[in-house]
Structures are given as structure tokens and as C-alpha cells.
Design a protein around this motif. Structure first.
Motif, PDB file in Angstrom:
ATOM      1  N   THR A   1       0.751  -1.317   0.017  1.00 11.46           N
ATOM      2  CA  THR A   1       0.140   0.178   0.051  1.00 11.46           C
ATOM      3  C   THR A   1       0.968   1.291   0.035  1.00 11.46           C
ATOM      4  O   THR A   1       1.444   1.436   1.177  1.00 11.46           O
ATOM      5  CB  THR A   1      -0.976   0.021   1.223  1.00 11.46           C
ATOM      6  N   PRO A   2       1.154   1.930  -1.158  1.00 17.25           N
ATOM      7  CA  PRO A   2       2.281   2.915  -1.125  1.00 17.25           C
ATOM      8  C   PRO A   2       1.776   4.012  -0.274  1.00 17.25           C
ATOM      9  O   PRO A   2       2.708   4.488   0.318  1.00 17.25           O
ATOM     10  CB  PRO A   2       1.796   3.557  -2.849  1.00 17.25           C
ATOM     11  N   GLU A   3       0.373   4.556   0.070  1.00 16.10           N
ATOM     12  CA  GLU A   3       0.284   5.486   1.145  1.00 16.10           C
ATOM     13  C   GLU A   3       0.635   5.031   2.471  1.00 16.10           C
ATOM     14  O   GLU A   3       1.221   6.022   3.088  1.00 16.10           O
ATOM     15  CB  GLU A   3      -1.132   5.676   0.824  1.00 16.10           C
ATOM     16  N   LEU A   4       0.578   3.945   2.775  1.00 13.51           N
ATOM     17  CA  LEU A   4       1.085   3.128   4.121  1.00 13.51           C
ATOM     18  C   LEU A   4       2.508   3.455   4.251  1.00 13.51           C
ATOM     19  O   LEU A   4       3.047   3.561   5.201  1.00 13.51           O
ATOM     20  CB  LEU A   4       0.603   1.792   4.365  1.00 13.51           C
ATOM     21  N   LEU A   5       3.314   3.110   3.040  1.00 15.74           N
ATOM     22  CA  LEU A   5       4.751   3.309   3.019  1.00 15.74           C
ATOM     23  C   LEU A   5       5.185   4.675   3.302  1.00 15.74           C
ATOM     24  O   LEU A   5       5.963   4.885   3.824  1.00 15.74           O
ATOM     25  CB  LEU A   5       5.189   2.636   1.678  1.00 15.74           C
ATOM     26  N   VAL A   6       4.465   5.734   2.810  1.00 10.36           N
ATOM     27  CA  VAL A   6       4.867   6.993   2.940  1.00 10.36           C
ATOM     28  C   VAL A   6       4.638   7.381   4.300  1.00 10.36           C
ATOM     29  O   VAL A   6       5.514   8.046   5.150  1.00 10.36           O
ATOM     30  CB  VAL A   6       4.190   8.017   1.820  1.00 10.36           C
ATOM     31  N   ILE A   7       3.340   7.152   4.774  1.00  3.51           N
ATOM     32  CA  ILE A   7       3.207   7.475   6.314  1.00  3.51           C
ATOM     33  C   ILE A   7       3.929   6.639   7.268  1.00  3.51           C
ATOM     34  O   ILE A   7       4.575   7.490   8.342  1.00  3.51           O
ATOM     35  CB  ILE A   7       1.742   7.027   6.652  1.00  3.51           C
ATOM     36  N   ALA A   8       4.412   5.788   6.989  1.00 10.17           N
ATOM     37  CA  ALA A   8       5.505   4.712   7.824  1.00 10.17           C
ATOM     38  C   ALA A   8       6.795   5.234   7.574  1.00 10.17           C
ATOM     39  O   ALA A   8       7.458   5.475   8.815  1.00 10.17           O
ATOM     40  CB  ALA A   8       5.217   3.199   7.701  1.00 10.17           C
ATOM     41  N   SER A   9       7.145   5.801   6.868  1.00 12.93           N
ATOM     42  CA  SER A   9       8.319   6.536   6.404  1.00 12.93           C
ATOM     43  C   SER A   9       8.517   7.771   7.360  1.00 12.93           C
ATOM     44  O   SER A   9       9.574   8.260   7.957  1.00 12.93           O
ATOM     45  CB  SER A   9       8.679   6.560   4.897  1.00 12.93           C
ATOM     46  N   ILE A  10       7.433   8.720   7.228  1.00 10.45           N
ATOM     47  CA  ILE A  10       7.379  10.098   8.113  1.00 10.45           C
ATOM     48  C   ILE A  10       7.442   9.568   9.420  1.00 10.45           C
ATOM     49  O   ILE A  10       8.156  10.226  10.214  1.00 10.45           O
ATOM     50  CB  ILE A  10       6.369  10.625   7.565  1.00 10.45           C
ATOM     51  N   GLY A  11       6.800   8.641   9.862  1.00  7.63           N
ATOM     52  CA  GLY A  11       6.558   8.228  11.258  1.00  7.63           C
ATOM     53  C   GLY A  11       8.144   7.679  11.802  1.00  7.63           C
ATOM     54  O   GLY A  11       8.570   8.239  12.990  1.00  7.63           O
ATOM     55  N   TRP A  12       8.719   6.960  10.776  1.00  8.63           N
ATOM     56  CA  TRP A  12      10.130   6.410  11.063  1.00  8.63           C
ATOM     57  C   TRP A  12      10.990   7.585  11.203  1.00  8.63           C
ATOM     58  O   TRP A  12      11.796   7.596  12.304  1.00  8.63           O
ATOM     59  CB  TRP A  12      10.485   5.463  10.149  1.00  8.63           C
ATOM     60  N   ALA A  13      10.915   8.514  10.477  1.00 12.53           N
ATOM     61  CA  ALA A  13      12.076   9.522  10.339  1.00 12.53           C
ATOM     62  C   ALA A  13      11.829  10.354  11.781  1.00 12.53           C
ATOM     63  O   ALA A  13      12.903  10.760  12.291  1.00 12.53           O
ATOM     64  CB  ALA A  13      11.820  10.578   9.254  1.00 12.53           C
ATOM     65  N   ALA A  14      10.619  10.803  12.006  1.00  9.48           N
ATOM     66  CA  ALA A  14      10.290  11.763  13.263  1.00  9.48           C
ATOM     67  C   ALA A  14      10.697  10.839  14.632  1.00  9.48           C
ATOM     68  O   ALA A  14      11.431  11.662  15.393  1.00  9.48           O
ATOM     69  CB  ALA A  14       8.985  12.008  13.249  1.00  9.48           C
ATOM     70  N   ALA A  15      10.480   9.490  14.518  1.00  4.76           N
ATOM     71  CA  ALA A  15      10.578   8.915  15.719  1.00  4.76           C
ATOM     72  C   ALA A  15      12.183   8.614  15.950  1.00  4.76           C
ATOM     73  O   ALA A  15      12.739   8.769  16.987  1.00  4.76           O
ATOM     74  CB  ALA A  15      10.092   7.524  15.843  1.00  4.76           C
TER      75      ALA A  15
END
Length: 757
Positions: free
Chosen positions: A214-228
Motif C-alpha cells: 500500500t504505497p500510502e502506508l509506505l509513505v506514512i510509515a516513512s514519515i513516522g520512522w523519520a520523526a521517531a
């Protein structure tokens, strides 16, 4: 966030857009425009602390996201190769700036502690500004861009250590929160490295593959991973920047990094706006006028001295002056950390407000001017090139790096790894091409990646994704994308891909797949298509070729055993003269047909066993053998032959046959096919009776057809054509004496033939 904060940020965004538009019209970098907006809004920030807090939060998130995207592009092989020069340049620049800046401060009347603080503050360069500028110029992937990124990371680590040391030796004061013990910081850094290696080795690929469904989930997870990761880095004292960088590195080895980078680029640019606004807002203009002279001296030192030391170090390590100069320009400014460092000194009582104002003014000048220097770096290098010759020590290391880059050059990019695209990728790789496959199917990407092929997961409808592709290297782009795999609203995604290719001014060739001619014509309407591939037709053609090849192979095997010249050539009696035709392709076949029509006996000879077997089944008097063999010519009855016709299209073979035949029969009529006038002249030197140049005969036939169709009487046309042919033949034959000799030979041969019949 209440409505007032929302309204204030909305007006601030509108103002930034307006000033940025004005700056663009004046050909000014947008970063300078945004910093100017921040300076103008400084009073507004003071009166609205809640809005200022929200802007600082967005700025910090933008910084973390920027470093995350930088980490995505870091290659471990690149780090290994460029690590020494990055470490030497980063540490060398820090030592030089601090070592020279300290006595400059003393000379300007500063006390030793203030001079030390200012000297250290001037060593830090702004990773955020440099990366943003290089990214906008698409120079982040160049050699000087990669080296610059390497030593900027080294500087960031030095920043962390310097602040940790300052907090540790301070009187119980810590500015960055969390651990203040230097040993604990180093331990945390080592722990991060270990965790990073384990994550990349065991978890990154399967986790990203699942998210990529799910490309949208990939993007959201990447932002979360970067912020965390940025938050964790800040908590353990490494800083948000290094935390975000580590997050990017952790998934940079996966084939999904390009899609993540393309999807987050716009968000990164939006959030970085707040970073530059906050830089402008934090500049204290009230103290800027007190230390103008020291600020000018230190600014010139940073703008000129820092690039020169980088240039010197890189030249000493075997890099070109151009590479060293362009990389050196990236350290021609101080960082936002310089202001934080001075603020820490102020809180500790080590420096006063005037020292903070001095560094602030230096920061304002160097940041503004370095933006122009980096933006117009190519023009600046061209202007300074004559002055840089003393730094040319030989580019031996850069030559090796260039060779490494050449090895990774991509020859072909294939969009769509379905049944046809995947097989094409394998075939081209087997043929020695370096191929990059692009697809939006994570399972296909994972499968090909495991097999060792170069593949990228990405949505080609994302414009930023095209910037990640090696378009300048590739010689071919192949579009094998089937219908309906990219956009729900577009029935044929290939049209959009062709538009994108034209937009990015791809300089190579483009091939597309099509099912019908009508479909191909529709795709070719906009231009830019060099080759149309028909997978179904090509597959049928390949299958037919395999069948015919097997059939030809069996015929050849049969011919090899049964078409021996000695057993096939019948004895020829002296009273049965005939014409020998050498070469039974299209020309020889037509000659034999015309001879048969006029009841002239002939025998044909060819070295293609399959052709001989096929024509013999049709009843033609054709035999297998090498016409340059004198024994074979004798068995064919060259002693009593009426004439020899050589129709082969290989000039060398034609000359060999003529030489062998003329040795056996000096008086034989020999008519030979010539490639052009020059070849015909050479054949006449070998004493052929007539040479027929293909180019001349084609020209005469074209002229005849044209004149007849224009209404010129056919008799006159034929007469003029014959006259011209004789004229050209005479010119090719040479002297009149040689012509008389040939005519005498021809007449003698005719008399002998008439007497024999």
C-alpha cells in the motif's frame, strides 16, 4: 492550535510566497527570500509565542525529514570509498578554521575565551542549507556533492561532541537535554550503529516489502520512522539531525527508497520553509551594528578561507581543482548550530551579548552570500579557474572514482516488469547490458532484487521520481507497461510516460510495446518513439524462426552428407557447352530464369548447402561447392563452357572466382556483378569480359522508367540508355587497346561455339 495561530501561519505562508515570487523575478535564491521574511516577522514571533512554537516544531520536523531523505541516498559502498576524503576534509576544515580563527579574534581585540568560542562557532557549516541547494541543483549525486555531504556529516558529529563537552564542563548546565557524559554519548552512538546494522540486515527488506503493498502506508510509515528516529537521537544527545539521517540510512538499501524520496520531496520543501523562517526570526538585529569590522573580517575568513582549505586538502588527496572548488563552496557559511553554540556560552557566562551579535552578523552575511556562491558555482569556478592552477596536484584518485562510476552506468531502463519486460531485462543482461527495471509491484521488485538484478520500486507518475533515475546515462528507455497498472483514470499509462520522457529531455532512444499498428500510431503521434515492439508478433516470429532454423539445420545436415561436389557434378562432354552460374541468390536465380527462357543450358554452383538442397528439390541444375577450386571448375566443364557468370555480393569472393576461372580459361567470357564503379574497374583489371556495377545499372533503370513515364518515346529512351551504358563501360574498361583485345577474345569464343554446335 487555535484559530488565531492558524490565521497567523496562513498569512505568514502567503507573505513568504509573495516575497519568494518577487525574489524569483529578481533572480534571487528562494532561501534568501524566506530568511528575509523571517527577519521581517521577528517582531511578530515575539508577540505570538504560540505561533512561534508551532513554526519551530514544523521547522524541526522539516530538518529531520530532510536528513532522512539524505540518508536514503547514502550508499555503503560510497561511504567506504569517500570516507577517507570526507573525514580528512571535515576534520581538516574544523581544525583550520578554529586554529586560524582564534588568533584572528585575539588580533581584533577579543579576549581569549571569546576568541575561542567565536573560532569554534565559525567551524560549523549548515548541512540543511547546503543539502537543500545541492538537491535543487541536482548536484547531490555528483562527486563533489557526495564528498560535501560526507564532510558535513563529520562536522555534525563534531558539533554534537563540542556541545556535549561544553555542557559537561559547564556549571551543571545542559542545553540539549538527556545525557551529558561524553562517554555515554559515544556509547549511545555505537549502540545506534549496531542497531542500524541489524535492522538493515534482517528487518528492512521484509518490513518495507509489506508496507509497499500500500504505497500510502509506505509513505506514512516513512514519515513516522523519520520523526521517531529524530526524537530518539535528540533524547540520547545525538541530535534530531543525526537521528533523521540514521533513519534514512536504515532503509536506503531497500529498492523502495526512490518512491519514498519522490513522495516526500514536496513535503520536505514545505516544512523547510519554516526552518528558514525560523533562522531569520532568531537573528538579533539589535546588536549587529556594534561589531561591523570584526564581522567583515570573520565573514571574509569563512567565505574565502574555508573553501581554500577544503580545496587544498582534496587536491592533496588526488582530486581535481574543480571538484575541490565546488565542494569547498559548501562550507562558505556558518550553521544555525553556531548560534546555538554561542547561546550556550552566553548562558554559561563565558561570552557576552556582543559576541553573540558578532556571530549572528557573520551568520547573516555568510549564509546569504554562500547561497549565491553555491547557486552560481559553475560560473564562479569558470571565473576563478586561472587562479586555481597552484592547487592542481594531479587527479589520480578522481580518475579511479570516475572509473568506478562508469562501471555502474545504466544502459537501458525498462518500465514494467511483467512477462515481456522481465524477459527483456534478463535477455539484455545476458547480452552484457546494464539494465535497470522499474515497477510498482513490490513482489516483482523483491524477486528480481534477490536474483541480483538492478530494480527500483517507484511510481513513474511522480515527477520527482524521474529525478532519481539515471536518465543522463541510459541509452534506451523501454516502456513495457500494460494497460491500467498505474492510474485508474488513465486507460493507457504509456502516453503519460512518453510525455514525461519528453519533459525531462531524455537524450537516448525510446522503445514502446504495442499490440496493433493502430495502437502504435496513436502512441507515436507526439513523437519521440524510435522503436515499436510487438510482443505477440515478435513471439510468433521467434517461434517461426526456431521452426525454420531446425528445418534448415536438418536440410544442411542432409546436404552436408549428400551434396559432395565430386559425386554430384555429372561428366560434361565437350560438345555440350553451357553457362556456369556462380552464386544462386536472388541475382543468380533471376539470371538462371532468363537463360532457361532462351533455352540456354546452364549449371549453377553455390556454397550454401541448404540453398542447394532446396533448389535441387525444385529441379534446378545446381550443385554444392567452392568455385575458387580449380579442380571443381574443371569438373563443371570450364574447358568447354560458353560463359561464366559471377553473381555473388561479396567483392572479395567475386575477385577470387574470376582469378581462378581466368587461370583455367584465358579466353572465357566472364560477366561479373560489381558493387560500384570502383569495384568494376578492379574487375576489368582482372580481365573480366563485362562488369555490371549495381549502382550504375540502378541509375540507368531509374532514368529509363522516369523518361518513359514522362512521355519520351521508348525507342529513343532505350537507345540513349544503351549509348550511356556503352560510354560508362568504355570508361571503366580503360584503354582502347584493352577493349580491342577483349572484343577479339569474345569473337574468337563465339566462332568456336558456333563451330561446336
Amino acid at each position: 492550535m487555535n484559530n488565531t495561530v492558524f490565521h497567523e501561519i496562513a498569512w505568514l505562508l502567503l507573505g513568504a510566497a509573495a516575497v519568494g515570487l518577487l525574489g524569483t523575478a529578481l533572480r534571487q535564491p528562494v532561501i534568501v527570500s524566506f530568511i528575509a521574511v523571517g527577519i521581517a516577522a521577528a517582531a511578530f514571533f515575539d508577540s505570538s509565542p504560540e505561533t512561534a512554537s508551532q513554526i519551530r516544531f514544523l521547522a524541526e520536523l522539516g530538518v529531520a525529514l530532510l536528513l532522512f531523505l539524505v540518508g536514503l541516498k547514502l550508499d555503503w559502498r560510497l561511504v567506504k570509498r569517500l570516507g577517507p576524503v570526507a573525514l580528512a576534509t571535515g576534520l581538516g576544515q574544523v581544525v583550520f578554521t578554529a586554529g586560524i580563527g582564534f588568533p584572528i579574534g585575539l588580533a581584533l581585540g577579543l579576549d581569549w575565551l571569546t576568541s575561542l568560542y567565536v573560532a569554534v562557532a565559525l567551524t560549523f557549516s549548515s548541512t540543511i542549507i547546503v543539502v537543500k541547494l545541492l538537491s535543487d541543483k541536482r548536484e547531490l549525486e555528483t562527486l563533489h556533492g557526495r564528498i560535501a555531504l560526507g564532510f558535513l556529516i563529520v562536522q555534525d558529529i563534531v558539533v554534537v561532541i563540542a556541545m556535549v563537552v561544553l555542557s559537561t564542563v559547564g556549571i551543571g548546565v545542559t542545553q540539549r537535554g538527556g545525557l551529558t557524559d561524553l562517554g555515554a554519548i559515544i556509547g549511545s552512538l555505537l549502540a545506534v550503529v549496531v542497531i542500524l546494522v541489524l535492522f538493515v540486515r534482517y528487518l528492512a527488506d521484509p518490513l518495507m516489502a509489506r508496507l509497499a503493498r500500500t504505497p500510502e502506508l509506505l509513505v506514512i510509515a516513512s514519515i513516522g520512522w523519520a520523526a521517531a528516529a529524530a526524537a530518539v537521537g535528540d533524547m540520547i544527545g545525538l541530535g534530531k539531525e543525526l537521528g533523521g539521517l540514521a533513519a534514512g540510512v536504515s532503509i536506503g538499501s531497500t529498492p523502495y527508497r526512490d518512491l519514498v524520496s519522490a513522495r516526500l520531496s514536496a513535503l520536505r520543501d514545505f516544512l523547510l520553509l519554516f526552518f528558514f523562517l525560523s533562522i531569520g526570526a532568531t537573528l538579533d538585529l539589535s546588536t549587529l551594528g556594534k561589531d561591523v569590522t570584526p564581522a567583515i573580517v570573520f565573514s571574509l575568513f569563512v567565505l574565502i578561507g574555508n573553501p581554500l582549505i577544503v580545496l587544498f586538502i582534496m587536491a592533496s588527496m588526488g582530486y581535481r581543482t574543480r571538484t575541490g572548488f565546488l565542494a569547498g563552496l559548501t562550507v562558505a557559511q556558518i550553521s544555525e548550530f553556531s548560534l546555538i553554540f554561542m547561546a550556550m556560552g552566553l548562558s554559561l557566562g563565558h561570552v557576552d551579548q556582543s559576541a553573540v551579535g558578532l556571530v549572528t552578523l557573520v551568520g547573516l552575511v555568510t549564509i546569504a552570500l554562500s547561497v549565491y556562491m553555491i547557486t552560481y558555482s559553475q560560473q564562479l569556478y569558470a571565473w576563478c579557474q586561472p587562479l586555481l592552477r597552484p592547487f592542481d596536484f594531479g587527479a589520480w584518485r578522481e580518475a579511479a572514482a570516475a572509473n568506478d562510476e562508469d562501471k555502474a552506468t545504466i544502459d537501458v531502463i525498462i518500465f514494467g516488469l511483467g512477462r515481456f519486460g522481465s524477459q527483456l531485462l534478463r535477455r539484455l543482461e545476458d547480452a552484457g547490458y546494464n539494465v535497470l527495471g522499474v515497477d510498482l509491484d513490490p513482489q516483482a521488485i523483491r524477486r528480481f532484487s534477490r536474483e541480483g538484478y538492478q530494480v527500483r520500486y517507484g511510481d513513474v507518475t511522480e515527477q520527482d521520481f524521474w529525478g532519481e533515475l539515471p536518465l543522463t546515462q541510459a541509452r534506451w528507455i523501454v516502456l513495457s507497461v500494460p494497460y491500467g497498472t498505474i492510474l485508474l483514470t488513465e486507460t493507457d499509462p504509456r502516453s503519460g510516460l512518453l510525455t514525461a520522457i519528453r519533459t525531462h529531455r531524455f537524450g537516448g532512444r525510446v522503445a514502446i510495446t504495442a499490440r496493433t499498428d493502430q495502437e502504435a500510431r496513436r502512441l507515436q503521434e507526439g513523437g519521440g518513439v524510435d522503436l515499436v515492439l510487438y510482443p505477440f508478433d515478435d513471439a510468433a516470429t521467434s517461434a517461426a524462426k526456431q521452426i525454420t532454423d531446425l528445418d534448415e539445420e536438418s536440410i544442411t545436415q542432409e546436404a552436408a552428407g549428400a551434396l559432395a561436389p565430386a559425386s554430384l557434378v555429372p561428366p560434361v562432354s565437350e560438345d555440350q557447352p553451357r553457362v556456369i552460374i556462380v552464386g544462386c541468390g536472388r541475382v543468380g536465380d533471376l539470371v538462371s530464369e532468363m537463360l532457361a527462357r532462351h533455352d540456354v543450358r546452364y549449371v549453377a554452383l553455390d556454397s550454401d548447402s541448404a540453398l542447394v538442397a532446396r533448389e535441387r528439390r525444385r529441379g534446378k541444375p545446381i550443385f554444392y561447392g567452392d568455385a575458387t577450386d580449380p579442380e571443381l571448375l574443371r569438373r563443371f566443364g570450364i574447358a568447354s563452357a560458353h560463359a561464366l557468370v559471377v553473381t555473388m555480393d561479396n567483392p572479395t569472393a567475386v575477385e577470387s572466382v574470376i582469378t581462378a576461372a581466368r587461370t583455367e580459361r584465358p579466353d572465357l567470357i566472364i560477366v561479373a556483378r560489381a558493387r560500384d564503379a570502383e569495384h568494376a574497374t578492379k574487375l576489368y583489371e582482372l580481365n573480366v569480359t563485362d562488369a555490371v556495377p549495381e549502382t550504375i545499372e540502378a541509375s540507368l533503370q531509374l532514368s529509363e522508367a522516369l523518361l518513359v513515364n514522362m512521355g519520351v518515346p521508348m525507342g529513343l529512351v532505350i537507345a540513349s540508355i544503351h549509348e550511356k551504358r556503352d560510354e560508362l563501360r568504355h570508361a571503366l574498361q580503360g584503354s582502347e587497346r584493352e577493349g580491342r583485345v577483349r572484343r577479339a577474345i569474345r569473337a574468337s569464343t563465339r566462332r568456336k561455339s558456333d563451330g561446336g554446335t
